[in-house]
Motif scaffolding. Structure first.
Motif, PDB file in Angstrom:
ATOM      1  N   ALA A   1       0.844  -1.189   0.000  1.00  0.00           N
ATOM      2  CA  ALA A   1       0.000   0.000   0.000  1.00  0.00           C
ATOM      3  C   ALA A   1       0.882   1.243   0.000  1.00  0.00           C
ATOM      4  O   ALA A   1       1.817   1.351   0.800  1.00  0.00           O
ATOM      5  N   PHE A   2       0.586   2.167  -0.905  1.00  0.00           N
ATOM      6  CA  PHE A   2       1.314   3.439  -0.990  1.00  0.00           C
ATOM      7  C   PHE A   2       0.313   4.575  -0.833  1.00  0.00           C
ATOM      8  O   PHE A   2      -0.117   5.195  -1.811  1.00  0.00           O
ATOM      9  N   PRO A   3      -0.100   4.874   0.399  1.00  0.00           N
ATOM     10  CA  PRO A   3      -1.093   5.932   0.624  1.00  0.00           C
ATOM     11  C   PRO A   3      -0.465   7.318   0.438  1.00  0.00           C
ATOM     12  O   PRO A   3       0.762   7.446   0.388  1.00  0.00           O
TER      13      PRO A   3
ATOM     14  N   GLU B   1       6.330   7.876   2.780  1.00  0.00           N
ATOM     15  CA  GLU B   1       7.769   8.105   2.643  1.00  0.00           C
ATOM     16  C   GLU B   1       8.470   6.764   2.760  1.00  0.00           C
ATOM     17  O   GLU B   1       8.546   6.177   3.845  1.00  0.00           O
ATOM     18  N   GLY B   2       8.951   6.266   1.661  1.00  0.00           N
ATOM     19  CA  GLY B   2       9.542   4.938   1.644  1.00  0.00           C
ATOM     20  C   GLY B   2      10.978   4.919   2.146  1.00  0.00           C
ATOM     21  O   GLY B   2      11.712   5.897   2.024  1.00  0.00           O
TER      22      GLY B   2
ATOM     23  N   THR C   1      14.128   4.474  -4.142  1.00  0.00           N
ATOM     24  CA  THR C   1      13.148   4.939  -3.159  1.00  0.00           C
ATOM     25  C   THR C   1      11.798   5.115  -3.840  1.00  0.00           C
ATOM     26  O   THR C   1      11.721   5.445  -5.024  1.00  0.00           O
ATOM     27  N   ILE C   2      10.730   4.883  -3.073  1.00  0.00           N
ATOM     28  CA  ILE C   2       9.360   5.109  -3.538  1.00  0.00           C
ATOM     29  C   ILE C   2       8.688   6.027  -2.524  1.00  0.00           C
ATOM     30  O   ILE C   2       8.662   5.726  -1.323  1.00  0.00           O
TER      31      ILE C   2
ATOM     32  N   LEU D   1       2.706   9.078  -7.027  1.00  0.00           N
ATOM     33  CA  LEU D   1       3.846   8.224  -6.737  1.00  0.00           C
ATOM     34  C   LEU D   1       5.094   8.758  -7.449  1.00  0.00           C
ATOM     35  O   LEU D   1       5.033   9.187  -8.604  1.00  0.00           O
ATOM     36  N   HIS D   2       6.223   8.713  -6.751  1.00  0.00           N
ATOM     37  CA  HIS D   2       7.501   9.086  -7.333  1.00  0.00           C
ATOM     38  C   HIS D   2       8.530   8.003  -7.017  1.00  0.00           C
ATOM     39  O   HIS D   2       8.567   7.495  -5.890  1.00  0.00           O
TER      40      HIS D   2
END
Length: 274
Positions: A133-135, A139-140, A164-165, A171-172
């Motif tokens: 999950a990338f809400p 900050e990955g 890094t994600i 999303l970056h």
């Protein structure tokens, strides 16, 4: 004839995209995950902002002399401190990761990687994907990468760095990879002695007082192997690198590259109905 780095980037991008278009046209919707294949507890609903993240790292098969990037004098920061590993190939060839990687047949980029490798012009170093999950405001933690050939005497792989994600509204992905080679002035020192040549015993280190030579103390202890003793003793220089952050669009293939390495990135949003 040397290849200008900028011009090669343009040609390489076209070649990659042409191959990918052929791949995408044949995959269709075959890469939709079954609910049972998702790494979720039984009965647990699919979270919001749940994605499959996929990365393929490729090395272009080209002689280093054909790359005209002039990178050897670049300053490189030390590797980031992180306990998260996307893909790390150890000296013995085994692979480590801290992620729960998805099966290869789940990956949308699997066919693209196979086609590019079969062309004979590229070598796949990493092909991996996972569900997460990338809400918003995610900050990955940097994900460590160590791949490619082992560089004797340097204690590292050819390609190392991190990815890094992050997500604010979108999303970056940040790619920070170095492609190393042995420094030119250090290469003769790595040559094996010529046939019949006897090494000069005067150059060998004397064993420590009251102890054995540390290179032969314990064959089972990797901390005292000759390779470990030589680690970081051979100077390295950059062949090329990737330093790029790219905004991601779901279900689009993104390509980041240098003259010798490239990274394919793909995000698939997993909806609750799937």
């Amino acid at each position: 004839m040397q290849i200008d780095g900028t011009r090669w980037n343009r040609y390489a991008t076209r070649a990659f995209l042409a191959a990918l278009l052929l791949t995408v046209s044949t995959t269709g919707t075959a890469q939709q995950p079954e609910r049972a294949s998702l790494p979720l507890e039984p009965g647990k609903p699919i979270p919001e902002d749940y994605y499959r993240a996929e990365f393929v790292i490729l090395e272009r098969i080209v002689e280093p002399e054909a790359v005209n990037e002039k990178m050897s004098g670049r300053s490189v920061e030390p590797p980031v401190e992180t306990d998260q590993v996307l893909w790390s190939v150890l000296q013995d060839g085994s692979t480590e990761t801290t992620l729960n990687l998805a099966p290869r047949n789940d990956l949308y980029l699997a066919n693209a990687a196979k086609r590019l490798e079969r062309s004979g012009r590229y070598r796949v170093l990493v092909s991996a994907g996972w569900y997460e999950a990338f809400p918003p405001d995610y900050e990955g933690t940097p994900l460590r990468i160590e791949a490619g050939d082992w560089i004797e005497g340097a204690g590292t792989r050819e390609v190392e760095g991190h990815i890094t994600i992050d997500r604010q509204r979108y999303l970056h992905v940040g790619v920070h990879l170095n492609h190393w080679q042995t420094a030119e002035d250090a290469r003769p020192a790595l040559d094996e002695p010529a046939a019949g040549e006897i090494p000069d015993a005067s150059t060998e280190e004397a064993p420590p007082p009251g102890g054995e030579n540390p290179a032969t103390t314990s064959a089972g202890d990797p901390a005292v192997q000759p390779q470990a003793l030589r680690a970081e003793s051979v100077p390295l220089e950059l062949l090329t690198w990737i330093r790029e952050t790219r905004r991601m669009r779901s279900e689009e293939v993104h390509f980041l590259d240098s003259p010798t390495i490239g990274v394919l990135v793909f995000f698939k949003k997993i909806e609750a109905t799937e």
